[in-house]
Scaffold this motif. Structure first.
Motif, PDB file in Angstrom:
ATOM      1  N   GLY A   1       0.797  -1.221   0.000  1.00 44.34           N
ATOM      2  CA  GLY A   1       0.000   0.000   0.000  1.00 44.34           C
ATOM      3  C   GLY A   1       0.825   1.264   0.000  1.00 44.34           C
ATOM      4  O   GLY A   1       0.270   2.374  -0.059  1.00 44.34           O
ATOM      5  N   ILE A   2       2.143   1.135   0.046  1.00 42.09           N
ATOM      6  CA  ILE A   2       3.003   2.320   0.150  1.00 42.09           C
ATOM      7  C   ILE A   2       2.952   3.164  -1.117  1.00 42.09           C
ATOM      8  O   ILE A   2       2.863   4.393  -1.062  1.00 42.09           O
ATOM      9  CB  ILE A   2       4.453   1.907   0.483  1.00 42.09           C
ATOM     10  N   MET A   3       2.973   2.514  -2.279  1.00 44.70           N
ATOM     11  CA  MET A   3       2.945   3.259  -3.537  1.00 44.70           C
ATOM     12  C   MET A   3       1.671   4.092  -3.643  1.00 44.70           C
ATOM     13  O   MET A   3       1.707   5.277  -3.972  1.00 44.70           O
ATOM     14  CB  MET A   3       3.051   2.298  -4.719  1.00 44.70           C
ATOM     15  N   ALA A   4       0.532   3.463  -3.356  1.00 45.50           N
ATOM     16  CA  ALA A   4      -0.744   4.174  -3.434  1.00 45.50           C
ATOM     17  C   ALA A   4      -0.802   5.304  -2.419  1.00 45.50           C
ATOM     18  O   ALA A   4      -1.254   6.415  -2.726  1.00 45.50           O
ATOM     19  CB  ALA A   4      -1.893   3.194  -3.199  1.00 45.50           C
ATOM     20  N   ALA A   5      -0.316   5.028  -1.195  1.00 49.73           N
ATOM     21  CA  ALA A   5      -0.367   6.045  -0.143  1.00 49.73           C
ATOM     22  C   ALA A   5       0.532   7.232  -0.477  1.00 49.73           C
ATOM     23  O   ALA A   5       0.161   8.394  -0.252  1.00 49.73           O
ATOM     24  CB  ALA A   5       0.043   5.443   1.194  1.00 49.73           C
ATOM     25  N   GLN A   6       1.716   6.973  -1.015  1.00 50.15           N
ATOM     26  CA  GLN A   6       2.621   8.071  -1.378  1.00 50.15           C
ATOM     27  C   GLN A   6       2.044   8.901  -2.522  1.00 50.15           C
ATOM     28  O   GLN A   6       2.174  10.130  -2.533  1.00 50.15           O
ATOM     29  CB  GLN A   6       3.993   7.517  -1.757  1.00 50.15           C
ATOM     30  N   MET A   7       1.407   8.241  -3.477  1.00 48.09           N
ATOM     31  CA  MET A   7       0.765   8.953  -4.578  1.00 48.09           C
ATOM     32  C   MET A   7      -0.318   9.885  -4.017  1.00 48.09           C
ATOM     33  O   MET A   7      -0.438  11.045  -4.414  1.00 48.09           O
ATOM     34  CB  MET A   7       0.153   7.935  -5.544  1.00 48.09           C
ATOM     35  N   PHE A   8      -1.085   9.360  -3.079  1.00 49.26           N
ATOM     36  CA  PHE A   8      -2.142  10.136  -2.434  1.00 49.26           C
ATOM     37  C   PHE A   8      -1.565  11.303  -1.633  1.00 49.26           C
ATOM     38  O   PHE A   8      -2.014  12.451  -1.765  1.00 49.26           O
ATOM     39  CB  PHE A   8      -2.956   9.206  -1.531  1.00 49.26           C
ATOM     40  N   LEU A   9      -0.550  11.029  -0.802  1.00 48.51           N
ATOM     41  CA  LEU A   9       0.008  12.069   0.052  1.00 48.51           C
ATOM     42  C   LEU A   9       0.754  13.133  -0.739  1.00 48.51           C
ATOM     43  O   LEU A   9       0.954  14.245  -0.252  1.00 48.51           O
ATOM     44  CB  LEU A   9       0.939  11.444   1.100  1.00 48.51           C
ATOM     45  N   GLY A  10       1.161  12.806  -1.964  1.00 49.50           N
ATOM     46  CA  GLY A  10       1.843  13.781  -2.799  1.00 49.50           C
ATOM     47  C   GLY A  10       0.900  14.787  -3.439  1.00 49.50           C
ATOM     48  O   GLY A  10       1.344  15.780  -4.033  1.00 49.50           O
ATOM     49  N   ALA A  11      -0.399  14.555  -3.313  1.00 54.74           N
ATOM     50  CA  ALA A  11      -1.387  15.471  -3.893  1.00 54.74           C
ATOM     51  C   ALA A  11      -1.749  16.558  -2.896  1.00 54.74           C
ATOM     52  O   ALA A  11      -1.591  16.384  -1.685  1.00 54.74           O
ATOM     53  CB  ALA A  11      -2.646  14.688  -4.293  1.00 54.74           C
ATOM     54  N   PRO A  12      -2.237  17.710  -3.355  1.00 52.97           N
ATOM     55  CA  PRO A  12      -2.639  18.784  -2.445  1.00 52.97           C
ATOM     56  C   PRO A  12      -3.781  18.344  -1.531  1.00 52.97           C
ATOM     57  O   PRO A  12      -4.600  17.502  -1.908  1.00 52.97           O
ATOM     58  CB  PRO A  12      -3.115  19.897  -3.400  1.00 52.97           C
ATOM     59  N   MET A  14       6.691  -2.715   8.894  1.00 56.47           N
ATOM     60  CA  MET A  14       7.868  -2.202   8.200  1.00 56.47           C
ATOM     61  C   MET A  14       7.994  -0.697   8.442  1.00 56.47           C
ATOM     62  O   MET A  14       7.058  -0.059   8.937  1.00 56.47           O
ATOM     63  CB  MET A  14       7.743  -2.465   6.701  1.00 56.47           C
ATOM     64  N   LYS A  15       9.130  -0.156   8.099  1.00 57.60           N
ATOM     65  CA  LYS A  15       9.332   1.290   8.214  1.00 57.60           C
ATOM     66  C   LYS A  15       8.675   1.967   7.018  1.00 57.60           C
ATOM     67  O   LYS A  15       9.060   1.768   5.876  1.00 57.60           O
ATOM     68  CB  LYS A  15      10.820   1.619   8.261  1.00 57.60           C
ATOM     69  N   ALA A  16       7.653   2.768   7.287  1.00 54.96           N
ATOM     70  CA  ALA A  16       6.924   3.448   6.222  1.00 54.96           C
ATOM     71  C   ALA A  16       7.405   4.890   6.085  1.00 54.96           C
ATOM     72  O   ALA A  16       7.811   5.508   7.079  1.00 54.96           O
ATOM     73  CB  ALA A  16       5.425   3.430   6.517  1.00 54.96           C
ATOM     74  N   PRO A  17       7.370   5.454   4.884  1.00 56.48           N
ATOM     75  CA  PRO A  17       7.817   6.836   4.661  1.00 56.48           C
ATOM     76  C   PRO A  17       6.758   7.865   5.036  1.00 56.48           C
ATOM     77  O   PRO A  17       6.777   8.977   4.534  1.00 56.48           O
ATOM     78  CB  PRO A  17       8.125   6.861   3.164  1.00 56.48           C
ATOM     79  N   PHE A  18       5.816   7.481   5.884  1.00 59.03           N
ATOM     80  CA  PHE A  18       4.765   8.400   6.320  1.00 59.03           C
ATOM     81  C   PHE A  18       4.206   7.879   7.638  1.00 59.03           C
ATOM     82  O   PHE A  18       4.484   6.743   8.049  1.00 59.03           O
ATOM     83  CB  PHE A  18       3.651   8.508   5.269  1.00 59.03           C
ATOM     84  N   ASP A  19       3.431   8.707   8.302  1.00 60.13           N
ATOM     85  CA  ASP A  19       2.795   8.355   9.569  1.00 60.13           C
ATOM     86  C   ASP A  19       1.340   7.981   9.276  1.00 60.13           C
ATOM     87  O   ASP A  19       0.551   8.830   8.850  1.00 60.13           O
ATOM     88  CB  ASP A  19       2.856   9.541  10.536  1.00 60.13           C
ATOM     89  N   VAL A  20       0.989   6.705   9.495  1.00 63.59           N
ATOM     90  CA  VAL A  20      -0.348   6.242   9.119  1.00 63.59           C
ATOM     91  C   VAL A  20      -1.461   6.902   9.927  1.00 63.59           C
ATOM     92  O   VAL A  20      -2.631   6.898   9.511  1.00 63.59           O
ATOM     93  CB  VAL A  20      -0.486   4.708   9.266  1.00 63.59           C
ATOM     94  N   MET A  21      -1.108   7.477  11.064  1.00 64.34           N
ATOM     95  CA  MET A  21      -2.125   8.141  11.868  1.00 64.34           C
ATOM     96  C   MET A  21      -2.112   9.656  11.623  1.00 64.34           C
ATOM     97  O   MET A  21      -3.141  10.244  11.331  1.00 64.34           O
ATOM     98  CB  MET A  21      -1.907   7.847  13.352  1.00 64.34           C
ATOM     99  N   ALA A  22      -0.955  10.269  11.717  1.00 61.68           N
ATOM    100  CA  ALA A  22      -0.879  11.737  11.648  1.00 61.68           C
ATOM    101  C   ALA A  22      -1.053  12.299  10.239  1.00 61.68           C
ATOM    102  O   ALA A  22      -1.558  13.413  10.074  1.00 61.68           O
ATOM    103  CB  ALA A  22       0.450  12.212  12.230  1.00 61.68           C
ATOM    104  N   ASP A  23      -0.632  11.561   9.218  1.00 64.19           N
ATOM    105  CA  ASP A  23      -0.653  12.092   7.851  1.00 64.19           C
ATOM    106  C   ASP A  23      -1.975  11.864   7.122  1.00 64.19           C
ATOM    107  O   ASP A  23      -2.156  12.342   6.000  1.00 64.19           O
ATOM    108  CB  ASP A  23       0.484  11.478   7.026  1.00 64.19           C
ATOM    109  N   PHE A  24      -2.890  11.128   7.736  1.00 62.75           N
ATOM    110  CA  PHE A  24      -4.153  10.779   7.090  1.00 62.75           C
ATOM    111  C   PHE A  24      -5.309  11.361   7.894  1.00 62.75           C
ATOM    112  O   PHE A  24      -5.515  11.003   9.061  1.00 62.75           O
ATOM    113  CB  PHE A  24      -4.295   9.263   6.978  1.00 62.75           C
ATOM    114  N   GLN A  25      -6.043  12.257   7.274  1.00 65.38           N
ATOM    115  CA  GLN A  25      -7.181  12.906   7.918  1.00 65.38           C
ATOM    116  C   GLN A  25      -8.434  12.031   7.785  1.00 65.38           C
ATOM    117  O   GLN A  25      -8.901  11.776   6.683  1.00 65.38           O
ATOM    118  CB  GLN A  25      -7.433  14.267   7.268  1.00 65.38           C
ATOM    119  N   PRO A  26      -8.974  11.532   8.906  1.00 70.33           N
ATOM    120  CA  PRO A  26     -10.205  10.746   8.817  1.00 70.33           C
ATOM    121  C   PRO A  26     -11.356  11.574   8.250  1.00 70.33           C
ATOM    122  O   PRO A  26     -11.582  12.711   8.682  1.00 70.33           O
ATOM    123  CB  PRO A  26     -10.489  10.353  10.277  1.00 70.33           C
TER     124      PRO A  26
END
Length: 320
Positions: free
Chosen positions: A68-79, A99-111
């Motif tokens: 899911g990292i590729m999809a999440a990074q694509m998403f987080l790279g958008a405004p 694993m070590k992810a390049p983002f914070d699954v809690m802080a970087d994702f707005q519910p």
């Protein structure tokens, strides 16, 4: 104080205006799963109603693989403007324990909103001697190290439930990793796998046709279509049950008016009779939530899945 209040109000105006006109173009919804998978089915089930509520196209964009990292990074790279969203499963919050992810699954994702909770079936090939979880455990004990199961992603329910059953019954069953459920289901149908926890919507037709046998339901109550298939709780293994929910996220910093606009649109979509019919056909129980309720639910899932993954010593996809 008056000047500070004036400045604050002035800064808020662009966000209010943006929410007032939102959306003015199509909304792209990135998924970390494959076409035909649970997330894809859920996203398309609410699609027509979301388009009607928002007045703009609801574009489903699947990008499976890479945990899911590729999809999440694509998403987080958008405004963080509400035009690129992320629809996933609740297991998303377990990623940092794997694993070590390049983002914070809690802080970087707005519910934003919850679509609902899905059911799943524990299935075996029709020539398997198992008709229940206890019978599968007995079969596995009689064949130590010879049986295997469908693992559609480490840390997912399809992986954790069999691992918990291995501990509970003291059996040796091998994890076979697949990139998503659909390709694994093909091998389960071909008899190359001995067990698989699969979304009900993906295997119901095969179970009804006798191409697979369901030995347990992962869900709160029996399905009308399969009245003889007992739930995991009824079989005494409810503590090994893990269900998948379907949360919708935006990026952190997304203006609250846009979050509220999307949440209201999802609530309306879930109340739509046609959407309810499509979700029921996919065996997804609608579960509307406020952004705050979703955040709390994801925090609880983060803690529970994290504890299980650490207890079982599970690593990233490809390992066990």
């Amino acid at each position: 104080m008056k000047r500070r209040s004036f400045i604050g109000a002035a800064l808020a105006l662009p966000f209010a205006a943006r929410a007032e006109s939102y959306p003015s173009k199509p909304v792209r919804v990135i998924l970390p799963g494959p076409v035909g998978g649970l997330i894809d089915i859920a996203g398309r089930a609410v699609g027509d109603a979301m388009q009607q509520e928002l007045g703009q196209p609801w574009l489903i964009d699947p990008h499976p693989g890479a945990n899911g990292i590729m999809a999440a990074q694509m998403f987080l790279g958008a405004p963080a403007d509400g035009y690129t969203l992320y629809l996933t499963v609740s297991g998303h919050v377990a990623l940092p324990f794997l694993m070590k992810a390049p983002f914070d699954v809690m802080a970087d994702f707005q519910p934003i909103a919850m679509i609902g909770i899905s059911t799943a079936l524990l299935c075996v090939p029709p020539d398997s001697p198992a008709h229940s979880i206890a019978e599968f455990a007995a079969y596995a004990k009689a064949n130590p190290g010879k049986l295997n199961y469908l693992n559609s992603g480490n840390g997912t329910g399809a992986h954790l439930v069999p691992e918990l059953l291995k501990i509970k019954f003291g059996i040796d069953v091998t994890s076979i990793y697949y990139k998503g459920l659909p390709p694994g289901v093909q091998d389960l149908l071909a008899g190359r796998l001995d067990l698989g926890m699969v979304s009900t919507s993906l295997v119901m037709q095969h179970v009804k046709a006798g191409r697979l046998r369901a030995i347990a339901l992962v869900g709160p109550k029996r399905l009308p279509e399969l009245p003889d298939v007992a739930t995991m709780a009824e079989q005494g293994v409810g503590d090994a049950e893990i269900r998948s929910s379907l949360p919708l996220f935006g990026q952190k910093g997304m203006p609250r008016p846009i979050v509220d606009r999307l949440n209201a649109a999802m609530a309306a979509a879930l109340a739509d009779p046609d959407t309810a019919r499509r979700l029921a056909a996919a065996y997804i129980q609608p579960l509307p939530m406020t952004p705050e309720q979703l955040g709390q639910a994801m925090q609880r899932e983060h803690e529970r899945l994290g504890a299980l993954i650490q207890q079982l010593g599970i690593k990233a996809d490809g390992g066990s």
